[in-house]
Scaffold this motif. Sequence first.
Motif, PDB file in Angstrom:
ATOM      1  N   LEU A  39       8.450   9.984  -1.349  1.00  6.19           N
ATOM      2  CA  LEU A  39       8.488   8.565  -1.005  1.00  6.19           C
ATOM      3  C   LEU A  39       9.913   8.027  -1.028  1.00  6.19           C
ATOM      4  O   LEU A  39      10.279   7.172  -0.198  1.00  6.19           O
ATOM      5  N   ALA A  40      10.727   8.519  -1.947  1.00  4.28           N
ATOM      6  CA  ALA A  40      12.125   8.090  -1.988  1.00  4.28           C
ATOM      7  C   ALA A  40      12.869   8.496  -0.719  1.00  4.28           C
ATOM      8  O   ALA A  40      13.689   7.727  -0.184  1.00  4.28           O
ATOM      9  N   GLU A  45      15.377   6.506   4.364  1.00  7.26           N
ATOM     10  CA  GLU A  45      15.551   6.499   5.821  1.00  7.26           C
ATOM     11  C   GLU A  45      15.123   5.162   6.416  1.00  7.26           C
ATOM     12  O   GLU A  45      15.757   4.657   7.357  1.00  7.26           O
ATOM     13  N   HIS A  46      14.071   4.575   5.856  1.00  3.82           N
ATOM     14  CA  HIS A  46      13.602   3.286   6.350  1.00  3.82           C
ATOM     15  C   HIS A  46      14.631   2.182   6.066  1.00  3.82           C
ATOM     16  O   HIS A  46      14.896   1.318   6.916  1.00  3.82           O
ATOM     17  N   GLN A  47      15.216   2.197   4.879  1.00  3.02           N
ATOM     18  CA  GLN A  47      16.227   1.195   4.540  1.00  3.02           C
ATOM     19  C   GLN A  47      17.484   1.365   5.394  1.00  3.02           C
ATOM     20  O   GLN A  47      18.123   0.371   5.777  1.00  3.02           O
ATOM     21  N   ALA A 120       0.083   8.003   2.339  1.00  2.00           N
ATOM     22  CA  ALA A 120       0.366   6.627   1.938  1.00  2.00           C
ATOM     23  C   ALA A 120       1.229   5.911   2.977  1.00  2.00           C
ATOM     24  O   ALA A 120       0.990   4.737   3.303  1.00  2.00           O
ATOM     25  N   TRP A 121       2.220   6.588   3.502  1.00  2.00           N
ATOM     26  CA  TRP A 121       3.084   5.984   4.521  1.00  2.00           C
ATOM     27  C   TRP A 121       2.314   5.734   5.820  1.00  2.00           C
ATOM     28  O   TRP A 121       2.487   4.689   6.458  1.00  2.00           O
ATOM     29  N   ARG A 122       1.469   6.676   6.179  1.00  3.17           N
ATOM     30  CA  ARG A 122       0.678   6.531   7.408  1.00  3.17           C
ATOM     31  C   ARG A 122      -0.327   5.393   7.267  1.00  3.17           C
ATOM     32  O   ARG A 122      -0.550   4.636   8.220  1.00  3.17           O
ATOM     33  N   ASN A 123      -0.943   5.245   6.095  1.00  6.91           N
ATOM     34  CA  ASN A 123      -1.897   4.156   5.884  1.00  6.91           C
ATOM     35  C   ASN A 123      -1.215   2.793   5.958  1.00  6.91           C
ATOM     36  O   ASN A 123      -1.780   1.835   6.485  1.00  6.91           O
ATOM     37  N   TRP A 124      -0.003   2.707   5.427  1.00  7.21           N
ATOM     38  CA  TRP A 124       0.715   1.430   5.492  1.00  7.21           C
ATOM     39  C   TRP A 124       1.050   1.067   6.928  1.00  7.21           C
ATOM     40  O   TRP A 124       0.881  -0.091   7.342  1.00  7.21           O
ATOM     41  N   LEU A 125       1.517   2.033   7.716  1.00  8.18           N
ATOM     42  CA  LEU A 125       1.877   1.750   9.111  1.00  8.18           C
ATOM     43  C   LEU A 125       0.651   1.362   9.932  1.00  8.18           C
ATOM     44  O   LEU A 125       0.697   0.399  10.717  1.00  8.18           O
ATOM     45  N   TYR A 139       3.167  -2.006   1.124  1.00 10.36           N
ATOM     46  CA  TYR A 139       4.249  -1.023   1.226  1.00 10.36           C
ATOM     47  C   TYR A 139       4.087   0.007   0.110  1.00 10.36           C
ATOM     48  O   TYR A 139       3.814  -0.344  -1.041  1.00 10.36           O
ATOM     49  N   PRO A 140       4.224   1.302   0.428  1.00 13.29           N
ATOM     50  CA  PRO A 140       4.013   2.330  -0.605  1.00 13.29           C
ATOM     51  C   PRO A 140       4.927   2.120  -1.807  1.00 13.29           C
ATOM     52  O   PRO A 140       6.114   1.826  -1.672  1.00 13.29           O
ATOM     53  N   ARG A 141       4.353   2.289  -2.996  1.00  9.03           N
ATOM     54  CA  ARG A 141       5.085   2.118  -4.243  1.00  9.03           C
ATOM     55  C   ARG A 141       5.121   3.429  -5.020  1.00  9.03           C
ATOM     56  O   ARG A 141       4.273   4.307  -4.826  1.00  9.03           O
ATOM     57  N   TYR A 142       6.076   3.524  -5.922  1.00 11.51           N
ATOM     58  CA  TYR A 142       6.199   4.719  -6.739  1.00 11.51           C
ATOM     59  C   TYR A 142       5.079   4.768  -7.772  1.00 11.51           C
ATOM     60  O   TYR A 142       4.592   3.740  -8.243  1.00 11.51           O
ATOM     61  N   LYS A 143       4.705   5.983  -8.123  1.00 13.10           N
ATOM     62  CA  LYS A 143       3.726   6.185  -9.187  1.00 13.10           C
ATOM     63  C   LYS A 143       4.434   6.221 -10.532  1.00 13.10           C
ATOM     64  O   LYS A 143       5.416   6.956 -10.707  1.00 13.10           O
ATOM     65  N   LYS A 144       3.918   5.443 -11.456  1.00 10.35           N
ATOM     66  CA  LYS A 144       4.524   5.335 -12.768  1.00 10.35           C
ATOM     67  C   LYS A 144       3.660   6.024 -13.801  1.00 10.35           C
ATOM     68  O   LYS A 144       2.431   5.869 -13.806  1.00 10.35           O
TER      69      LYS A 144
END
Length: 524
Positions: A39-40, A45-47, A120-125, A139-144
């Motif tokens: 995800l990072a 790349e998105h940023q 997760a990225w595909r579901n958000w798009l 927007y996908p978030r990190y798992k804590k």
Amino acid sequence: MTSQEVLRAYRFALDPSDSQAALLTRYAGAARWAFNHALAAKQAEHQRWRAEVQALVESGETEAEARKRIKLVVPSKPAIQKAWVTGRGDSRSAVDGSCPWWWEVNNHCFQSGFIDADAAWRNWLSSLRGQRGGHRVGYPRYKKKGRSRDSFRLHHDAKRPSIRLVGYRRINLPKFGEVRIHNSGKPLARMVGRGQAVIQSVTVSRAGSRWYASVLCRVQQEIPQRLTARQRAGGVVGVDLGSTHLAVLSGRLRQADHDSNVVEHPRHLQRCMTRLTKAQRALSKTVKGSVRRGRAARKVARIHHVVAERRATHLHALTRQLAENFSHIAVEGFDVQGLMKRPPVPGEGRRASSITARFNRYLLDAAPGEVRRQLAYKALWYGSTMVVLTPGEPVNQVCSRCGSQNSRVSVSDSRFSCRDCGFSIGRRHNAAQNIRHAAQRMIGNVTSGSGETEKARGVAVRPSAGSAKGAQRRSEKTSGHRGLMPPRESDLAAPCVPHQGDMQGDQSTGSTPERDGFCDPGCG
């Protein structure tokens, strides 16, 4: 019956030792690390793409032109995995890297993390573009650690299986070893031995204080092509799901029980609310990061887990009985999220928010969306058909006897009274009858003028009278011993009237699914 290949998951409760539980936690941590790593890379790349687009916009171009000029290429699993293999390092040879301990766990933990990040990225798009139904995906978030669910997925080569049952009480996980299971694995072991099931993967997850293994298999499922006698007797049933009663049916769920057309709401959450409130108050008084807080959080998680298991067991039993006892199960096509955002009750004042909160709590505890999800695949398994009405069907405001509409009826009314014919009935019972009538119109369950009728699967057939010799043999066979025994209850029952009366049959079932033996494909 015809054999059809379906995906089916068998869920087992694990009984690991202390060392095995610690190793399971490490495997789950590796999958969580892989998800965050992938995800990072995607977010970086998105940023970068957003920064370049913003620079072009500030230079005078329009945002639409800037988006067309700058190409966004988000790295997927193959690219991320290739870069990870290059720079992961190896602690065995003292080579530093991003993940030098990778060899201590199964490599599929990282693979599953990368795949989940892509999903997760595909579901958000797809949600952002309006191509995905249901609630909006953020927007996908990190798992804590400590907040996200501990879970990992392992795969193997089906031709050389390493995910297998060892006897009936142990399961072997690749590179991990054998783990004892609480319940028996005999049904799955026998299906694998007969060649009726092939294990594809296993998903290990923690819920409350327990670890579970969900074994996904390709099963040769026997799909009935003809309705059973019980399903033909049940016919079409309308199911009105709600928060006061779990379900109100247009017919009897069990023919011997006259009150089985109403399924009471078990209110599993309400029964545990006193314990849950006490545990949450104790959790709120602890210090973040302390040992006491972790112990209090585990206690709250155990209570929520018990509630979830009881709810799932009850819903599995209900949906299986519906699929076995009726040919068509009709439900409303409402949106659960939309029901939770209903406007406040007029005239309630400050009580409006508490009433809405109580309604939402009871509605979510009933889980109507889960009922529809289970019916969707269980109807296929047992040969019945699920019918979902068009959203907005006025089932609550239409008289089930004469068909006139009364727009003054609201969800707060307990009874429905028709102003035209004077018919009075419970609002939920009236809605169940209207759901059944709407389903009958949808499936064409009427006799046409050409003498043809439609079967359950929409195939037009002409009723056959049969031969005279066959009819004579059947009459001689049935009349031979009918006088030696008392008549059955079904022989004395009145014929079924499909318009209003409850459809009756001569069989009933009280069976429940083996909740500990298997579960539906959505678990894990």
